[in-house]
Each structure stands twice: as C-alpha cells, then as structure tokens.
Design a protein around this motif. Structure first.
Motif, PDB file in Angstrom:
ATOM      1  N   LEU A 130      -0.855   8.676  -4.220  1.00 10.16           N
ATOM      2  CA  LEU A 130       0.229   8.792  -5.206  1.00 10.16           C
ATOM      3  C   LEU A 130       1.420   8.954  -4.731  1.00 10.16           C
ATOM      4  CD1 LEU A 130      -2.020  10.597  -8.325  1.00 10.16           C
ATOM      5  CD2 LEU A 130      -1.602   8.029  -7.733  1.00 10.16           C
ATOM      6  N   LEU A 131       2.387   8.554  -5.108  1.00 12.51           N
ATOM      7  CA  LEU A 131       3.741   8.832  -4.718  1.00 12.51           C
ATOM      8  C   LEU A 131       4.421   9.607  -5.747  1.00 12.51           C
ATOM      9  CD1 LEU A 131       4.649   5.303  -2.776  1.00 12.51           C
ATOM     10  CD2 LEU A 131       3.284   7.466  -1.770  1.00 12.51           C
ATOM     11  N   GLU A 132       5.691  10.176  -5.162  1.00 13.43           N
ATOM     12  CA  GLU A 132       6.554  11.140  -6.203  1.00 13.43           C
ATOM     13  C   GLU A 132       6.984  10.172  -7.239  1.00 13.43           C
ATOM     14  OE1 GLU A 132       7.019  13.897  -7.708  1.00 13.43           O
ATOM     15  OE2 GLU A 132       6.602  14.403  -5.551  1.00 13.43           O
ATOM     16  N   GLN A 133       7.102  11.197  -8.271  1.00 10.02           N
ATOM     17  CA  GLN A 133       7.743  10.355  -9.545  1.00 10.02           C
ATOM     18  C   GLN A 133       9.109   9.962  -9.586  1.00 10.02           C
ATOM     19  OE1 GLN A 133       8.216  13.180 -12.908  1.00 10.02           O
ATOM     20  NE2 GLN A 133       8.032  11.438 -14.464  1.00 10.02           N
ATOM     21  N   GLY A 134       9.467   9.012  -9.924  1.00 10.73           N
ATOM     22  CA  GLY A 134      10.863   8.428  -9.836  1.00 10.73           C
ATOM     23  C   GLY A 134      11.255   7.614  -8.384  1.00 10.73           C
ATOM     24  N   LEU A 135      10.368   7.623  -7.607  1.00 13.33           N
ATOM     25  CA  LEU A 135      10.620   6.912  -6.135  1.00 13.33           C
ATOM     26  C   LEU A 135      10.751   5.435  -6.408  1.00 13.33           C
ATOM     27  CD1 LEU A 135      11.050   7.018  -3.055  1.00 13.33           C
ATOM     28  CD2 LEU A 135       8.366   7.144  -3.076  1.00 13.33           C
ATOM     29  N   ASP A 136      11.756   4.931  -5.868  1.00 11.42           N
ATOM     30  CA  ASP A 136      11.864   3.429  -6.107  1.00 11.42           C
ATOM     31  C   ASP A 136      11.271   2.651  -5.108  1.00 11.42           C
ATOM     32  OD1 ASP A 136      12.624   0.878  -6.354  1.00 11.42           O
ATOM     33  OD2 ASP A 136      14.749   1.228  -6.055  1.00 11.42           O
ATOM     34  N   VAL A 137      10.153   2.031  -5.142  1.00 16.36           N
ATOM     35  CA  VAL A 137       9.219   1.316  -4.188  1.00 16.36           C
ATOM     36  C   VAL A 137       9.117  -0.176  -4.068  1.00 16.36           C
ATOM     37  CG1 VAL A 137       6.925   1.151  -3.023  1.00 16.36           C
ATOM     38  CG2 VAL A 137       7.706   3.487  -4.274  1.00 16.36           C
ATOM     39  N   PRO A 138       9.547  -0.675  -3.078  1.00 10.50           N
ATOM     40  CA  PRO A 138       9.792   0.029  -1.721  1.00 10.50           C
ATOM     41  C   PRO A 138      11.190   0.310  -1.270  1.00 10.50           C
ATOM     42  CG  PRO A 138       9.776  -2.627  -1.658  1.00 10.50           C
ATOM     43  CD  PRO A 138       9.755  -2.077  -3.140  1.00 10.50           C
ATOM     44  N   ALA A 139      12.398  -0.192  -2.258  1.00 13.30           N
ATOM     45  CA  ALA A 139      13.695  -0.191  -2.056  1.00 13.30           C
ATOM     46  C   ALA A 139      14.184   1.637  -1.353  1.00 13.30           C
ATOM     47  CB  ALA A 139      14.701  -0.467  -2.802  1.00 13.30           C
ATOM     48  N   GLY A 140      13.636   2.389  -1.936  1.00 14.39           N
ATOM     49  CA  GLY A 140      13.741   3.858  -1.569  1.00 14.39           C
ATOM     50  C   GLY A 140      13.070   4.547  -0.573  1.00 14.39           C
ATOM     51  N   LEU A 141      12.407   3.537   0.192  1.00 14.02           N
ATOM     52  CA  LEU A 141      11.930   4.236   1.404  1.00 14.02           C
ATOM     53  C   LEU A 141      12.212   3.673   2.700  1.00 14.02           C
ATOM     54  CD1 LEU A 141       7.999   3.101   0.352  1.00 14.02           C
ATOM     55  CD2 LEU A 141       9.018   5.321   0.429  1.00 14.02           C
ATOM     56  N   PRO A 142      12.015   4.461   3.758  1.00 12.67           N
ATOM     57  CA  PRO A 142      12.632   3.873   4.985  1.00 12.67           C
ATOM     58  C   PRO A 142      12.164   2.613   5.494  1.00 12.67           C
ATOM     59  CG  PRO A 142      11.973   6.412   5.107  1.00 12.67           C
ATOM     60  CD  PRO A 142      11.432   5.752   3.799  1.00 12.67           C
ATOM     61  N   LEU A 143      12.821   2.024   6.232  1.00 16.80           N
ATOM     62  CA  LEU A 143      12.302   0.541   6.702  1.00 16.80           C
ATOM     63  C   LEU A 143      10.931   0.719   7.395  1.00 16.80           C
ATOM     64  CD1 LEU A 143      15.733  -0.840   8.301  1.00 16.80           C
ATOM     65  CD2 LEU A 143      14.756  -1.264   5.987  1.00 16.80           C
ATOM     66  N   GLN A 146       8.685   0.583   4.529  1.00 16.43           N
ATOM     67  CA  GLN A 146       8.621  -0.632   3.898  1.00 16.43           C
ATOM     68  C   GLN A 146       8.019  -1.816   4.793  1.00 16.43           C
ATOM     69  OE1 GLN A 146      12.599  -2.086   2.451  1.00 16.43           O
ATOM     70  NE2 GLN A 146      13.312  -0.038   2.302  1.00 16.43           N
ATOM     71  N   ALA A 147       7.941  -1.745   5.964  1.00 17.46           N
ATOM     72  CA  ALA A 147       7.054  -2.558   6.752  1.00 17.46           C
ATOM     73  C   ALA A 147       5.680  -2.476   6.642  1.00 17.46           C
ATOM     74  CB  ALA A 147       7.582  -2.454   8.218  1.00 17.46           C
ATOM     75  N   LEU A 148       5.284  -1.070   6.637  1.00 21.89           N
ATOM     76  CA  LEU A 148       3.798  -0.950   6.281  1.00 21.89           C
ATOM     77  C   LEU A 148       3.392  -1.386   5.071  1.00 21.89           C
ATOM     78  CD1 LEU A 148       3.166   2.943   7.319  1.00 21.89           C
ATOM     79  CD2 LEU A 148       1.953   0.831   8.230  1.00 21.89           C
ATOM     80  N   LEU A 149       4.249  -1.584   4.074  1.00 16.83           N
ATOM     81  CA  LEU A 149       3.796  -1.966   2.615  1.00 16.83           C
ATOM     82  C   LEU A 149       3.473  -3.594   2.883  1.00 16.83           C
ATOM     83  CD1 LEU A 149       5.978  -0.049   0.314  1.00 16.83           C
ATOM     84  CD2 LEU A 149       3.734   0.639   1.189  1.00 16.83           C
ATOM     85  N   THR A 150       4.177  -4.220   3.751  1.00 19.52           N
ATOM     86  CA  THR A 150       3.811  -5.579   3.787  1.00 19.52           C
ATOM     87  C   THR A 150       2.513  -5.954   4.872  1.00 19.52           C
ATOM     88  OG1 THR A 150       4.976  -5.673   6.218  1.00 19.52           O
ATOM     89  CG2 THR A 150       6.298  -6.027   4.075  1.00 19.52           C
ATOM     90  N   GLU A 151       1.902  -5.072   5.082  1.00 19.09           N
ATOM     91  CA  GLU A 151       0.474  -5.272   5.957  1.00 19.09           C
ATOM     92  C   GLU A 151      -0.725  -5.669   4.697  1.00 19.09           C
ATOM     93  OE1 GLU A 151      -0.542  -2.118   8.099  1.00 19.09           O
ATOM     94  OE2 GLU A 151       1.181  -2.132   9.380  1.00 19.09           O
TER      95      GLU A 151
END
Length: 354
Positions: A130-143, A146-151
C-alpha cells in the motif's frame, strides 16, 4: 540514653526532607534506640489497629452520574472512514525489496500494515504494497521508481482501507471533540491502574469523553478519576469523581524496587515524588542508621530506608495510611526494622525528644 540526646551528639546527623508541602524530619544515628521507645512502638501499633476501626471524615470517590444530559457523548462509530489508496500488486518474494525502494511513499498509519494479502486466487503468490493516500502513481514518483513499475509482475491498483476508532490515539480522538484552541490534556498522574486528572474548567463539559478515551487507549488503565475541589482536610487527601471504568481505588505501585499497596481515595500519594524519594534514599540512608519519618504516609521513605539496613520509626496521623504502612512493611519483608506509629506529628516529635 534518650533519642533526643542522641541526636545532639557530634556524630549524629539531622536532615530535613521535603515531601510536597510536608516537612519530614529524619534523624540519623549509629546506635540502638532505648528499650522504652521500642516498647511504646508496640503499644502504639496495637492502638493503631483499634483506631482504624473508627470511622473518620474521609473524601470518597463520587460516581459519575449515569445521566450526562447536555454533555457530548463518545461515538466510536463516527470515526470509521474509508480511504482509497494506491497499491502495488507484487510477487510476495519481492515485498522486502520494494518496501525498501519505496520508503517514504508507503502507507503509514498507527496499528495498520502497509503489506496485506489480497483476496482470491492471488493470495498464495502475491501481496499488496500500500502506498500513501493521494500519491499520484506513477507521475508522482521519482524516475527510478517509475522504472521499477515497468518491470513485469508489478501492477498498480486502487485499494480501500477502513480506518476506525481503534486506529487513532487519544489526542486524535479528543481533538475531534474539543473546541478549537482548547488544549488536549496530555499530562496526568498514573497510580497503578488509576489515571488521576485535574481538569481545567473549560474541559469539564467533556470530562466523561476524556475519561473514556483515556480508558480505551491505555491498556493498563482500569479507572479514571478527576480531582474535585481543594484539599481541605488534615489527611491531605482530596475528593474525586469517577469519570470512566471501575470504581476501584485500591491499587499497587512499584518504586525503586519496593512494592506499595494503597487506596488512592484514602491516603496521600504523589507519583511525581518518586525521583526525590530515590535521590534521598540513595544519598543519605546507610546501613545501621536510625531514620525517623514524622509524616510517613504509606511508607515511600520508610520502606526503602529499611531495605537499606536502617532502623525506621515511621509515624502518620491518617489511620488509613497506617493500615497500608503495615501492609507494605510486610509486603517488602522489613517488618522487623520498621516501627509504626499513629500519632499527631507534634506529639510524636515530643515523644522522641522526651
């Protein structure tokens, strides 16, 4: 040789200790007390048990009224809410790696987990991070994240988390009830299973809620009381009202290795003096000395002094204090070295000096 004369010898030392507003004279000497004083101690101890049988004017705990009309009521169900948070569906063997990578972005609430098992067929092989409420995923994450999420095998989902009364601390709950600008009571005395409050006037309309919340949020607490009025009696105890929990004021505390039983509604006790008790015992009391405690209460000085190897003559005017003094002397196995008196402090002092 009389004790009054013994205290005047050059090798004897006299100390004056302060216990709150009470001044307790402690006479230290390296000799035995006269036989007649020890005999009188036995006689006074016998009289103490008789005195305790007579009723005296003592403050009693007042039960909180079952009717609290006009006062706000604690509604635990009102704190239940649903939060929609982003979540990562990941293979369970990668949970630790991803929790470390997403540190600072994961869901962080007291008494709640940030890794949960999904329902259905995924439960054996996958977990939800679970990630923090209101966090924009993936745009609100460091690059790099974001790369990890493409795996492969990592999927971004939305998950509903239910937060209720059990997940909140006392301050969070009380802030929801108290008016803006009114400070949440954060300091109070704990005596065994009892919480002792001295609420300010602006908090009185909320006293029952405050009591119930403190009872709910402190597992060891069984009774919450509030001081009523000023101390206006010779025994220095105060009237109190029950705000929440059991109407049981007999409790037990532990200080510097000694156990003390007491009835908080019937005797004087101040937990904030523990450090002072310990400082004086460690600094001044030595084996073989004689300690005289004129206003001894239930024994917070007398018992530790006896445990240090001192002979103690302890006096208090309150029959209830004397009752618990006898109990505590036996409880801590120092009955042979603590002699208990139930007298007026002035009369006790004259007795010592005669």
């Amino acid at each position: 040789m009389q004790l009054g004369r013994l205290a005047q010898r050059p090798q004897a030392r006299t100390r004056l200790c302060h216990q709150g507003a009470v001044q307790t004279a402690i006479i230290l000497a390296g000799h035995h007390l006269p036989c007649q004083l020890r005999a009188l101690s036995c006689a006074v101890s016998a009289l103490t048990s008789v005195a305790g049988a007579f009723s005296s004017t003592m403050p009693l705990i007042e039960h909180a009224s079952s009717s609290v009309e006009g006062c706000p009521q604690l509604d635990r169900a009102a704190f239940s809410q649903s939060l929609h948070v982003p979540a990562l569906r990941v293979p369970k063997q990668r949970c630790n790696q991803l929790m470390h990578a997403f540190k600072g972005y994961t869901f962080d609430r007291p008494k709640m987990r940030s890794i949960i098992t999904p329902e259905g067929e995924d439960s054996a092989q996958f977990r939800l991070v679970l990630l923090e409420q209101g966090l924009d995923v993936p745009a609100g994450l460091p690059l790099p994240l974001q790369a990890l999420l493409t795996e492969g095998q990592i999927q971004v989902l939305s998950h509903t988390v239910v937060i209720d009364y059990t997940h909140l601390n006392a301050e969070q709950v009380l802030k929801a009830y108290l008016p803006a600008g009114v400070e949440v009571p954060s300091s109070f005395e704990t005596v065994g299973h009892i919480v002792h409050l001295n609420l300010r006037e602006e908090l009185m309309p909320f006293k029952h809620i405050i009591g119930q919340v403190l009872l709910d949020k402190n597992a060891h607490v069984k009774t919450v009381v509030n001081k009523v009025g000023a101390i206006d009696n010779e025994f220095r105890v105060f009237s109190m009202e029950l705000l929440a929990g059991e109407a049981r004021t007999e409790t037990e505390v532990v200080q510097h290795g000694a156990r003390f039983k007491l009835d908080f509604a019937q005797v004087y006790w101040n937990s904030r003096l523990e450090a002072e008790h310990q400082r004086l015992v460690e600094r001044y009391f030595e084996p073989g000395q004689v300690v005289v405690d004129i206003m001894a209460g239930i024994g917070p000085f007398a018992v530790p002094a006896a445990q240090q190897g001192c002979t103690v003559y302890a006096n208090d005017l309150n029959p209830a204090s004397i009752k618990y003094m006898h109990t505590n002397v036996k409880l801590n196995r120092v009955a042979g070295t603590v002699h208990v008196f139930n007298m007026d402090g002035r009369a006790f002092t004259r007795l010592l000096c005669d």
